[in-house]
Scaffold this motif. Structure first.
Motif, PDB file in Angstrom:
ATOM      1  N   PHE A   1       2.889   7.075  -8.092  1.00 27.51           N
ATOM      2  CA  PHE A   1       1.553   7.389  -7.616  1.00 27.51           C
ATOM      3  C   PHE A   1       1.528   8.862  -7.210  1.00 27.51           C
ATOM      4  O   PHE A   1       2.571   9.461  -6.932  1.00 27.51           O
TER       5      PHE A   1
ATOM      6  N   THR B   1      -8.295   2.986  -3.384  1.00 29.73           N
ATOM      7  CA  THR B   1      -7.788   4.162  -2.681  1.00 29.73           C
ATOM      8  C   THR B   1      -8.479   4.335  -1.334  1.00 29.73           C
ATOM      9  O   THR B   1      -9.611   3.911  -1.129  1.00 29.73           O
ATOM     10  N   TYR B   2      -7.760   4.982  -0.427  1.00 32.20           N
ATOM     11  CA  TYR B   2      -8.223   5.261   0.925  1.00 32.20           C
ATOM     12  C   TYR B   2      -7.854   6.697   1.260  1.00 32.20           C
ATOM     13  O   TYR B   2      -6.806   7.181   0.841  1.00 32.20           O
ATOM     14  N   SER B   3      -8.695   7.373   2.021  1.00 30.37           N
ATOM     15  CA  SER B   3      -8.404   8.752   2.402  1.00 30.37           C
ATOM     16  C   SER B   3      -8.786   8.997   3.847  1.00 30.37           C
ATOM     17  O   SER B   3      -9.736   8.403   4.358  1.00 30.37           O
TER      18      SER B   3
ATOM     19  N   THR C   1       0.864  -1.173   0.000  1.00 31.60           N
ATOM     20  CA  THR C   1       0.000   0.000   0.000  1.00 31.60           C
ATOM     21  C   THR C   1       0.902   1.225   0.000  1.00 31.60           C
ATOM     22  O   THR C   1       1.861   1.298   0.768  1.00 31.60           O
TER      23      THR C   1
ATOM     24  N   SER D   1      -7.415  13.391  -3.807  1.00 27.37           N
ATOM     25  CA  SER D   1      -7.486  12.424  -4.893  1.00 27.37           C
ATOM     26  C   SER D   1      -6.118  11.755  -5.028  1.00 27.37           C
ATOM     27  O   SER D   1      -5.094  12.441  -5.103  1.00 27.37           O
ATOM     28  N   ILE D   2      -6.105  10.430  -4.999  1.00 24.53           N
ATOM     29  CA  ILE D   2      -4.854   9.676  -5.152  1.00 24.53           C
ATOM     30  C   ILE D   2      -4.995   8.768  -6.359  1.00 24.53           C
ATOM     31  O   ILE D   2      -6.005   8.075  -6.511  1.00 24.53           O
ATOM     32  N   SER D   3      -3.979   8.802  -7.211  1.00 26.83           N
ATOM     33  CA  SER D   3      -4.013   8.013  -8.443  1.00 26.83           C
ATOM     34  C   SER D   3      -2.641   7.390  -8.677  1.00 26.83           C
ATOM     35  O   SER D   3      -1.693   7.635  -7.921  1.00 26.83           O
ATOM     36  N   ARG D   4      -2.540   6.588  -9.737  1.00 27.74           N
ATOM     37  CA  ARG D   4      -1.258   5.945 -10.022  1.00 27.74           C
ATOM     38  C   ARG D   4      -1.016   5.863 -11.518  1.00 27.74           C
ATOM     39  O   ARG D   4      -1.950   5.915 -12.318  1.00 27.74           O
TER      40      ARG D   4
ATOM     41  N   ILE E   1      -3.014   4.371  -1.768  1.00 29.89           N
ATOM     42  CA  ILE E   1      -3.526   3.562  -2.870  1.00 29.89           C
ATOM     43  C   ILE E   1      -2.887   2.188  -2.758  1.00 29.89           C
ATOM     44  O   ILE E   1      -1.669   2.069  -2.615  1.00 29.89           O
TER      45      ILE E   1
END
Length: 117
Positions: free
Chosen positions: A79, A58-60, A34, A69-72, A52
């Motif tokens: 990421f 995804t987790y916040s 993670t 906002s988390i992306s990869r 992520i």
């Protein structure tokens, strides 16, 4: 595993903070990893922002979820974090870290982001 943060060091209030973490030594799609974003405001403790997983889930943090906002990018083994509508309270050293087998396997050196006009 090695991680390195990159992105602007200065962001204006109300704009979006964008950071990228480049990972080496492990694929971000490796099972059970993670990938997290954590920050430390000046004079305060560490605050977990979100993560992520290797699967893309995804987790916040509940306190930041509406702005996070988390992306990869699996092709570049990166990421990213986007934090919208920033205020001076978002000024902090931002870290990325890899979590594996109940421990943090690696941390970036951190990057200072200042929110100021």
């Amino acid at each position: 595993v090695q991680l390195q943060e990159s992105g602007p060091g200065l962001v204006k209030p109300s704009q979006t903070l964008s950071l990228t973490c480049t990972v080496s030594g492990a694929s971000i799609t490796t099972n059970s990893y993670t990938w997290s974003w954590i920050r430390q405001p000046p004079g305060k403790g560490l605050e977990w922002i979100g993560a992520i997983a290797y699967s893309g889930t995804t987790y916040s943090s509940p306190s930041l979820k509406s702005r996070t906002s988390i992306s990869r990018d699996t092709s570049n083994n990166q990421f990213s974090l986007q934090l919208s509508s920033v205020t001076p309270d978002d000024t902090a050293v931002y870290y990325c870290a890899g979590y594996y087998s109940s421990t943090y396997a690696g941390w970036g050196k951190g990057t200072l982001v200042t929110v100021s006009s």
